[in-house]
Write a protein that holds these residues in place. Structure first.
Motif, PDB file in Angstrom:
ATOM      1  N   UNK A 174      38.057  16.984  15.665  1.00  0.00           N
ATOM      2  CA  UNK A 174      37.799  16.504  17.018  1.00  0.00           C
ATOM      3  C   UNK A 174      37.341  17.647  17.927  1.00  0.00           C
ATOM      4  N   UNK A 175      36.311  17.360  18.719  1.00  0.00           N
ATOM      5  CA  UNK A 175      35.771  18.319  19.681  1.00  0.00           C
ATOM      6  C   UNK A 175      35.460  17.597  20.983  1.00  0.00           C
ATOM      7  N   UNK A 176      35.183  18.356  22.018  1.00  0.00           N
ATOM      8  CA  UNK A 176      34.932  17.800  23.351  1.00  0.00           C
ATOM      9  C   UNK A 176      33.453  17.473  23.530  1.00  0.00           C
ATOM     10  N   UNK A 177      33.181  16.305  24.088  1.00  0.00           N
ATOM     11  CA  UNK A 177      31.818  15.980  24.532  1.00  0.00           C
ATOM     12  C   UNK A 177      31.891  15.398  25.946  1.00  0.00           C
ATOM     13  N   UNK A 178      30.852  15.672  26.741  1.00  0.00           N
ATOM     14  CA  UNK A 178      30.862  15.195  28.125  1.00  0.00           C
ATOM     15  C   UNK A 178      29.442  15.103  28.670  1.00  0.00           C
ATOM     16  N   UNK A 179      29.330  14.569  29.870  1.00  0.00           N
ATOM     17  CA  UNK A 179      28.013  14.350  30.490  1.00  0.00           C
ATOM     18  C   UNK A 179      27.664  15.406  31.534  1.00  0.00           C
ATOM     19  N   UNK A 180      28.583  16.359  31.781  1.00  0.00           N
ATOM     20  CA  UNK A 180      28.370  17.309  32.878  1.00  0.00           C
ATOM     21  C   UNK A 180      27.791  18.650  32.438  1.00  0.00           C
ATOM     22  N   UNK A 253      30.474  19.982  22.280  1.00  0.00           N
ATOM     23  CA  UNK A 253      30.904  21.377  22.127  1.00  0.00           C
ATOM     24  C   UNK A 253      31.971  21.486  21.038  1.00  0.00           C
ATOM     25  N   UNK A 254      31.768  22.390  20.085  1.00  0.00           N
ATOM     26  CA  UNK A 254      32.653  22.507  18.928  1.00  0.00           C
ATOM     27  C   UNK A 254      33.965  23.222  19.263  1.00  0.00           C
ATOM     28  N   UNK A 255      34.811  22.543  20.015  1.00  0.00           N
ATOM     29  CA  UNK A 255      36.148  23.097  20.272  1.00  0.00           C
ATOM     30  C   UNK A 255      37.032  22.981  19.028  1.00  0.00           C
ATOM     31  N   UNK A 256      36.762  21.979  18.184  1.00  0.00           N
ATOM     32  CA  UNK A 256      37.473  21.832  16.897  1.00  0.00           C
ATOM     33  C   UNK A 256      38.993  21.932  17.066  1.00  0.00           C
ATOM     34  N   UNK A 257      39.518  21.230  18.068  1.00  0.00           N
ATOM     35  CA  UNK A 257      40.915  21.427  18.447  1.00  0.00           C
ATOM     36  C   UNK A 257      41.922  20.646  17.604  1.00  0.00           C
TER      37      UNK A 257
END
Length: 350
Positions: A174-180, A253-257
């Motif tokens: 899981x990684x973060x994705x957003x529109x900003x 973004x590959x935060x790979x958390x």
């Protein structure tokens, strides 16, 4: 005299009617008895009806998990010579994950898939799988799932809450994705409102990262992203693609958390009613579906990323060192609740 004759005639008529009615009842009795002697679930020819298993999930038809369910259905039919029919219901047709877990516990639904996060509401210790950065890589992840820790969860802990663990699926990293904006540093997380599963650990993790975690059902996410109720979310690329979130949230973004498994479940109430050969088929087909899904996932992951790039998604690498440092606060908060020994066992798995 006439009155006596009239009474005699009436008496004879009444006796005749009673005898005829009695004969009619006796003639019907064997047919009624035969009907009652038929076993429940049999058809008119006396052979057993199919065993119907409804299997639900919130994910789309083209998701690897759904494809694995169809594989499972095919194998169940083959292993039972057509006695079992598994019907697959994707796209939240049978409710959200919590609804399905509760349905399986009550015996009103035969099968479903759940994130560990959702199961934590019924079995709190499974939250250990949700601790950010607890798994070093996919090899470590599989060794934990297929070793004593994962197997104890499937075969010892789940039955205590009315569920049978059938398979442990890969659900990606899981990684973060957003529109900003792209997330390149921990500071880039500040102020973002991100959808997370309904889990205290996820909410606390986002707080530790400087963002706000907002619990929300999968089916509500697209509209929430489109209308900017939330700025983004976090999940694996395959989920991001299958839900078409790239249309309304282009920075990945590959935060790979978190690397957490999803679990394929069966109602224990239902499982206990099945013949032994069908129970064995469920576990065998489940193990085969597990291996099928994991290979499918890995084969599809790289392909999906290339397709998303062609659709205009901006992927970027992230320095995860400060994220891992921030995640220590989450570990400290939950280690007593989840068990320091269990956490250490996972970390020490080689």
């Amino acid at each position: 005299m006439h009155l006596k004759k009239f009474l005699v005639i009436c008496l004879v008529l009444l006796l005749s009617v009673s005898l005829l009615a009695g004969c009619g009842q006796k003639a019907q009795q064997p047919q009624q008895s035969q009907s009652n002697s038929q076993p429940s679930g049999s058809n008119q020819s006396g052979s057993q009806d199919k065993i119907i298993i409804k299997l639900g999930d919130v994910l789309a038809e083209d998701h690897p998990h759904t494809q694995a369910y169809h594989f499972f259905a095919k194998r169940m039919s083959e292993l039972t010579n057509g006695k079992v029919e598994v019907q697959v219901f994707p796209n939240s047709q049978l409710g959200n994950q919590r609804d399905m877990v509760e349905g399986m516990q009550m015996g009103t639904l035969q099968m479903g898939k759940s994130m560990m996060t959702v199961l934590s509401g019924f079995l709190p210790e499974v939250q250990v799988f949700d601790l950010p950065y607890i798994f070093r890589d996919r090899d470590h992840f599989y060794k934990v799932l297929d070793g004593p820790i994962g197997q104890s969860f499937l075969h010892e802990k789940l039955p205590k809450i009315g569920l049978i663990g059938v398979a442990l699926f890969d659900a990606g990293v899981r990684s973060v994705y957003n529109s900003k904006r792209p997330i390149k540093t921990l500071d880039d997380m500040k102020g973002l409102k991100l959808r997370v599963p309904e889990s205290p650990i996820y909410i606390d993790m986002m707080f530790a990262f400087g963002a706000t975690g907002t619990p929300m059902a999968v089916g509500e996410m697209y509209t929430a992203l489109q209308t900017h109720v939330i700025d983004g979310a976090e999940n694996a690329p395959i989920f991001y693609n299958s839900q078409k979130h790239y249309e309304v949230s282009k920075y990945f973004s590959y935060t790979n958390h978190i690397m957490t498994p999803d679990v394929l479940l069966m109602s224990k109430k239902f499982y206990d009613t099945l013949p032994k050969d069908v129970q064995e088929a469920v576990l065998k087909a489940g193990l085969e579906a597990q291996q099928y899904e994991r290979k499918l996932w890995q084969d599809l992951e790289n392909k999906t990323i290339e397709e998303l790039k062609a659709k205009g998604v901006e992927f970027n690498e992230v320095d995860t060192t400060p994220f891992k440092e921030a995640a220590k606060k989450v570990w400290e908060k939950y280690q007593d609740k989840l068990g320091k020994d269990l956490i250490q066992q996972i970390v020490d798995t080689k």
